[in-house]
Design a protein around this motif. Structure first.
Motif, PDB file in Angstrom:
ATOM      1  N   ILE A   1      12.527   0.268 -58.636  1.00 23.16           N
ATOM      2  CA  ILE A   1      13.438  -0.918 -58.687  1.00 23.16           C
ATOM      3  C   ILE A   1      14.375  -0.860 -57.416  1.00 23.16           C
ATOM      4  O   ILE A   1      14.277  -1.696 -56.646  1.00 23.16           O
ATOM      5  N   ARG A   2      14.858   0.499 -56.933  1.00 23.79           N
ATOM      6  CA  ARG A   2      15.629   0.775 -55.959  1.00 23.79           C
ATOM      7  C   ARG A   2      14.817   0.677 -54.588  1.00 23.79           C
ATOM      8  O   ARG A   2      15.451   0.206 -53.711  1.00 23.79           O
TER       9      ARG A   2
ATOM     10  N   LEU B   1      19.353  -9.203 -51.944  1.00 23.21           N
ATOM     11  CA  LEU B   1      20.340  -8.443 -52.267  1.00 23.21           C
ATOM     12  C   LEU B   1      21.635  -9.077 -51.862  1.00 23.21           C
ATOM     13  O   LEU B   1      22.590  -9.671 -52.760  1.00 23.21           O
ATOM     14  N   GLY B   2      22.153  -9.368 -50.529  1.00 20.01           N
ATOM     15  CA  GLY B   2      23.132 -10.183 -50.139  1.00 20.01           C
ATOM     16  C   GLY B   2      24.461  -9.382 -50.393  1.00 20.01           C
ATOM     17  O   GLY B   2      24.568  -8.526 -51.326  1.00 20.01           O
TER      18      GLY B   2
ATOM     19  N   SER C   1      23.002   0.189 -59.895  1.00 14.72           N
ATOM     20  CA  SER C   1      24.527   0.268 -60.088  1.00 14.72           C
ATOM     21  C   SER C   1      24.833   1.805 -59.925  1.00 14.72           C
ATOM     22  O   SER C   1      23.987   2.834 -60.137  1.00 14.72           O
ATOM     23  N   SER C   2      25.833   2.223 -59.077  1.00 12.23           N
ATOM     24  CA  SER C   2      26.163   3.497 -59.096  1.00 12.23           C
ATOM     25  C   SER C   2      26.647   4.104 -60.019  1.00 12.23           C
ATOM     26  O   SER C   2      26.675   5.367 -60.440  1.00 12.23           O
ATOM     27  N   TYR C   3      27.182   3.304 -60.961  1.00 10.70           N
ATOM     28  CA  TYR C   3      27.583   3.866 -62.432  1.00 10.70           C
ATOM     29  C   TYR C   3      27.321   2.803 -63.445  1.00 10.70           C
ATOM     30  O   TYR C   3      27.638   1.706 -63.199  1.00 10.70           O
ATOM     31  N   PHE C   4      26.736   3.299 -64.503  1.00 12.80           N
ATOM     32  CA  PHE C   4      26.430   2.388 -65.677  1.00 12.80           C
ATOM     33  C   PHE C   4      26.580   2.988 -66.979  1.00 12.80           C
ATOM     34  O   PHE C   4      26.302   4.013 -67.240  1.00 12.80           O
ATOM     35  N   LYS C   5      27.466   2.391 -67.797  1.00 12.09           N
ATOM     36  CA  LYS C   5      27.764   2.654 -69.255  1.00 12.09           C
ATOM     37  C   LYS C   5      27.268   1.693 -69.981  1.00 12.09           C
ATOM     38  O   LYS C   5      27.744   0.649 -70.230  1.00 12.09           O
TER      39      LYS C   5
ATOM     40  N   ASP D   1      27.030   0.116 -53.802  1.00 13.10           N
ATOM     41  CA  ASP D   1      27.325  -0.324 -52.297  1.00 13.10           C
ATOM     42  C   ASP D   1      26.523   0.098 -51.387  1.00 13.10           C
ATOM     43  O   ASP D   1      26.545  -0.260 -50.363  1.00 13.10           O
ATOM     44  N   SER D   2      25.702   1.058 -51.794  1.00 10.20           N
ATOM     45  CA  SER D   2      24.622   1.415 -50.747  1.00 10.20           C
ATOM     46  C   SER D   2      23.519   0.420 -50.600  1.00 10.20           C
ATOM     47  O   SER D   2      22.748   0.229 -49.644  1.00 10.20           O
TER      48      SER D   2
END
Length: 630
Positions: A25-26, A36-37, A128-132, A174-175
């Motif tokens: 996916i990445r 993306l955008g 996502s850099s963080y996902f909960k 954000d990367s």
């Protein structure tokens, strides 16, 4: 003996790679979320991530579980809480981290849902850099945390007093989404659409409440100006179908189409069936063979259908490909056509005043079309000759209306999203963009000078004015908006008084004659840096005074500061980065409560005391800023 270098064209066991789901996916995010955008377009990835999570909440509501959804966005952190059944606690990790895992494969559980492929929340997780995720179910809860799709902590089950449902919190990476920002108006439209399609559903977003009682009737009331409607909105509902129709005074056709609660921005089989079925019903009702363009000219309509096992043409579900409504059932063409032939015909018989007003609108369109016919033919012959050697247009290889089929389908869809035409003025600016553009997806259209102020003129001027005629042909929007060749129409002018005037004149052209381009989020203003601040080690480009001051502070000492007075002063090498992956563009937006004719009258009509005062006050502020920085 030195080891021989491996042949680059060898194809053996070592050539075969297996990627984990999150790595895939990445590596290929476009396959899952379109483009993306940075958030400046309504179809940018950050909005798709939000939609994928909310879609699951809507499916729960559709099944009869949960009457509200709470959404919050604060400094890039998104939280979505529904009050459905909650993910079964033993499957919390699997549901958000294993491809092809989900309840929606069981059509008995989710008969007509949006998310059918088990990919949505996994894509959100991976990007996502963080996902909960936390599931609340029958007095117990379970939480799992991830970073870039990788599980970092799986909590034990524990007791809770929270009501059933699921809460997802994520921070877009954000990367992947560089310099991203959420534009409230895009989310505002998205949340209203959810409510129009699910009467009674309540969405709470950052303290604002969204709820609709009358479905698509409310949608059209919000999207149109009551004073400009030719007749009251026609609102028809049946099993698995809802339609709202009216005609305005503007040019073009405006549609809002939905499948299973999903806003299909690129239409599909259901919209094609509506456009064809509407024409057929009108011809039969009036017993006259009106031209299809006259019947649909100035229409504003919304259609929503519910389909079993819908087939979309991409993961982002913006275009429906299904031809049948449910297994063994009617084709989409017959389903929609039969509904219109029965319900719309009956409505027009019961409401003769509406039927008469609609007839007058059609006949007015017919009259205008015939008046245009002569000049249109001459103008198109001129345009055809000019297009053979059209120096105004430097085209690109891919186009928004390309047919995506075969083994390269995913690549074409990805490139379609990126297709952009820059409308610029002057040889120097056009030259810089042309030299630095991506020839696969970026085209350039050069203006000779200031375009004509077309406010208050009829569409005849589009054909009489050679530049406007060539522009409409370059965009391929003469007959209808569906054949648009570029997803992004970017006005690129200098940030001075003349440049601002050209922007206004071009926006007047689009709003006057092709308003659907603006309403559907295709028109943008290119942002280019005003300053370059550099020392021997680093160069920073700044888009406003605040960024310039921050750059000076960061570099220290006495850095060299250059102010760009026009696009032509920026070298092609530099320009490449301003129209590349990190391009900044400001969308030209019309809020639903904004009415086109009122806006154009204010800015482009005769000078009124109010407008003179507005221009003097605002121009003085802008000129003061310029003088301070020169």
């Amino acid at each position: 003996m030195a080891e021989e270098k491996k042949n680059l064209f060898d194809y053996d066991e070592s050539s075969i790679k297996t990627l984990d789901w999150q790595e895939h996916i990445r590596l290929r995010p476009g396959m899952y979320i379109g483009k993306l955008g940075d958030g400046s377009s309504a179809d940018d990835g950050i909005y798709v991530l939000l939609k994928e999570v909310v879609d699951n909440c809507i499916d729960e509501h559709t099944m009869g579980y949960g009457k509200s959804v709470d959404i919050a966005i604060e400094k890039g952190t998104v939280t979505v809480r529904d009050y459905g059944r909650g993910i079964p606690l033993g499957k919390v990790v699997d549901v958000v981290s294993k491809i092809n895992t989900g309840a929606k494969y069981d059509s008995k559980v989710f008969q007509k849902s949006v998310g059918l492929n088990g990919v949505g929340t996994k894509a959100v997780n991976a990007l996502s850099s963080y996902f909960k995720v936390t599931a609340f179910r029958d007095g117990k809860q379970k939480t799992a945390e991830f970073q870039k799709g990788i599980l970092t902590k799986e909590h034990k089950e524990e007791k809770t007093t929270e009501g059933n449902g699921t809460e997802v919190l994520f921070v877009p990476d954000d990367s992947v989404f560089k310099n991203y920002h959420y534009i409230h108006e895009y989310m505002d439209n998205q949340f209203w659409n959810y409510c129009y399609l699910n009467a009674g559903l309540v969405i709470n977003f950052n303290g604002k409440k969204y709820v609709s009682k009358n479905g698509l009737l409310d949608l059209l009331q919000r999207k149109t100006n009551e004073d400009e409607l030719r007749y009251p909105i026609i609102h028809l509902k049946g099993e698995d179908i809802e339609i709202a129709i009216t005609h305005e005074n503007q040019y073009g056709e405006e549609y809002y189409s939905f499948v299973n609660g999903q806003f299909t921005t690129q239409g599909g089989t259901h919209l094609a069936a509506f456009r064809e079925g509407f024409v057929k019903t009108i011809r039969e009702f009036y017993k006259k063979d009106y031209d299809a363009a006259d019947i649909r000219g100035s229409i504003c309509a919304a259609i929503s259908v519910r389909v079993q096992e819908p087939v979309f043409e991409s993961q982002t579900k913006t275009k429906l490909g299904s031809n049948v409504v449910y297994e063994g059932g009617p084709t989409m063409k017959n389903f929609v056509g039969d509904f219109l032939a029965r319900d719309l015909d009956l409505f027009l018989h019961k409401n003769p005043s509406v039927a008469e007003a609609l007839k007058k609108r059609i006949e007015q369109n017919e009259k205008e079309r015939k008046e245009l016919a002569g000049i249109k033919k001459l103008a198109n012959e001129r345009a055809k000759k000019a297009n053979l050697h059209n120096k105004k247009l430097r085209d690109c290889r891919f186009h928004y209306n390309d047919e995506a089929t075969g083994k390269d389908k995913d690549k074409v869809i990805e490139k379609q999203k990126e297709t952009t035409i820059f409308i610029t003025e002057g040889d120097s600016a056009s030259g810089s963009i042309t030299k630095s553009r991506n020839v696969e997806t970026q085209a350039v259209f050069s203006l000779r000078g200031k375009p004509l102020n077309c406010y208050g003129l009829t569409k005849k001027v589009v054909y009489e004015n050679e530049e406007f005629n060539l522009l409409q042909h370059a965009l391929n929007i003469e007959d209808n908006y569906e054949d648009l060749r570029y997803n992004n129409i970017v006005i690129a002018t200098d940030a001075d008084v003349d440049g601002m005037h050209i922007r206004l004149l071009l926006m007047t052209f689009f709003l006057q004659f092709f308003p659907d381009l603006v309403k559907n989020g295709h028109v943008f203003i290119l942002e280019t840096p005003l300053f370059r601040v550099r020392n021997k080690q680093e160069t920073i480009y700044c888009y406003d005074e605040g960024e310039k001051q921050a750059a000076v502070k960061k570099l220290g000492g006495k850095p060299e500061i250059t102010r760009f007075k026009g696009l032509g002063e920026i070298s092609p090498e530099e320009f490449g980065r301003f129209i590349g992956a990190e391009m900044r563009k400001e969308p030209v937006m019309l809020l639903p409560e904004t009415h086109i004719q009122q806006v154009l009258e204010y800015y482009m009509g005769k000078n009124t005391p109010d407008r003179q005062e507005f221009i003097i006050d605002n121009l003085k502020v802008e000129l003061d800023k310029v003088e301070e920085t020169v």
